[in-house]
Motif scaffolding. Structure first.
Motif, short mmCIF file in Angstrom:
data_model
loop_
_atom_site.label_atom_id
_atom_site.label_comp_id
_atom_site.label_asym_id
_atom_site.label_seq_id
_atom_site.Cartn_x
_atom_site.Cartn_y
_atom_site.Cartn_z
N ASP A 198 1.65 0.80 6.19
CA ASP A 198 0.31 0.56 5.69
C ASP A 198 0.21 -0.89 5.22
O ASP A 198 0.47 -1.22 4.07
N LEU A 199 -0.14 -1.78 6.13
CA LEU A 199 -0.05 -3.22 5.87
C LEU A 199 -1.28 -3.76 5.14
O LEU A 199 -2.37 -3.23 5.25
N LYS B 194 0.83 -1.20 0.00
CA LYS B 194 0.00 0.00 0.00
C LYS B 194 0.87 1.25 0.00
O LYS B 194 1.91 1.30 -0.63
N GLU C 114 -12.83 -0.94 1.07
CA GLU C 114 -11.48 -0.39 1.14
C GLU C 114 -10.54 -1.01 0.12
O GLU C 114 -9.77 -0.31 -0.53
N GLU C 115 -10.61 -2.32 -0.03
CA GLU C 115 -9.62 -2.99 -0.88
C GLU C 115 -9.95 -2.90 -2.37
O GLU C 115 -9.22 -3.44 -3.19
CA CA Z 1 -5.92 -0.65 5.40
#
Ligand code: CA
Ligand code: 2AM
Ligand code: CA
Ligand code: CA
Length: 285
Positions: free
Chosen positions: A44-45, A39, A73-74
């Motif tokens: 930011d994992l 990311k 989000e993804e």
């Molecule tokens: Ca995240």
């Protein structure tokens, strides 16, 4: 039309989809997680499980409501401007088509998830006419399901919950967060420094959605954070409000989901104004 959907069917689907994702989380081994740092920056994992949870939530929602819109989000490029733009365009599309919009975070608290800190949760919210009407946050480790329906209250594992204000700021427990990014880090440090002497204690638990649930059920008096996205707060914000608390912007009473700097403060209906004052004195805004 879809706008006259019974809230109960939306709620049932929100809860069901959060459970599907939560079960994926708790059954994942360390090697299943296979942490990738793809990311924005090193902090930011992202794991292999995040997109799997997102797909599972989407599949569950679409099986019941094939024409609904879903923002996850993804499915959005990392970074605050992309997440704001995605939200605006989804809200616009929802308005134009009169279709409900689901806003989901498949795993809120990915850093905790990677380090096995057992404090992360899927967050699932449904918006009708641009307003969140149903929200669910599921903690698969504690087996705690927080949910709320607009105007019908907030619940934890089926029991009605409400905020629990303390007599004064000095007795209040404040949660905060420090997402990666230089600007938000410096705001978090200033805020921590200003607040610590004035409150009972400060906690940084690492999942915005769960901290909101914890404000709603009275474990925390307040939670603030500088830089969040719609999927972090959509479900939890409704849960706080329906539990008698307030979900506001740090500087403005109205929380605007669709702006790029989402500075939020949730409280027990009492200590939030004092916390805001301290943050202001500390130079946050
Ligand atoms: Ca995240
Ligand atoms: P996440 O785990 O879904 O990414 C913790 O302070 C909160 O900040 C979590 O809800 C976390 O959500 C969120 N967060 C993590 N990384 C972030 C980033 N790069 N920008 C904004 N928020 C972030
Ligand atoms: Ca999140
Ligand atoms: Ca997430």
């Amino acid at each position: 039309t879809s706008l006259n959907l019974a809230p109960s069917s939306l709620l049932e689907t929100a809860i069901r989809s959060a459970y599907v994702a939560g079960n994926l989380m708790t059954s994942a081994t360390a090697s299943d997680k296979g942490v990738e740092v793809t990311k924005l920056n090193k902090k930011d994992l992202l794991t292999k499980i995040d997109p799997l949870c997102e797909e599972a939530i989407k599949k569950t929602i679409l099986a019941r409501f094939p024409d609904h819109l879903i923002l996850g989000e993804e499915s959005v490029e990392p970074g605050p401007s992309a997440s704001s733009m995605a939200l605006s365009s989804f809200l616009e599309k929802s308005r134009a088509t009169k279709k409900p919009l689901w806003i989901i975070d498949p795993i809120d608290g990915t850093t905790n998830f990677v380090h096995d800190l057992r404090y992360s949760a899927p967050s699932v919210a449904c918006c009708v006419n641009g307003e969140v009407v149903v929200g669910c946050v599921f903690d698969p480790y504690a087996n705690e399901t927080f949910w709320a329906v607009k105007n019908e209250g907030a619940f934890l594992n089926g029991e009605r919950i409400s905020v629990k204000p303390e007599a004064c700021l000095e007795d209040s427990v404040i949660a905060m967060g420090a997402p990666p990014g230089k600007l938000s880090a410096s705001k978090s440090i200033k805020g921590f420094e200003g607040l610590l002497p004035k409150v009972r204690t400060i906690r940084m638990l690492g999942s915005a959605a769960l901290m909101l649930g914890w404000v709603a059920c009275g474990r925390l008096n307040c939670y603030w954070e500088w830089d969040l996205s719609s999927w972090d707060v959509a479900a939890g914000g409704l849960i706080v409000e329906e539990a008698g608390g307030r979900m506001r912007g740090l500087e403005e009473d109205t929380l605007k989901f669709d702006v790029s700097e989402r500075k939020i403060i949730a409280d027990d209906g009492k200590c939030g104004n004092d916390v805001r004052e301290v943050l202001k004195e500390s130079g946050l805004f």
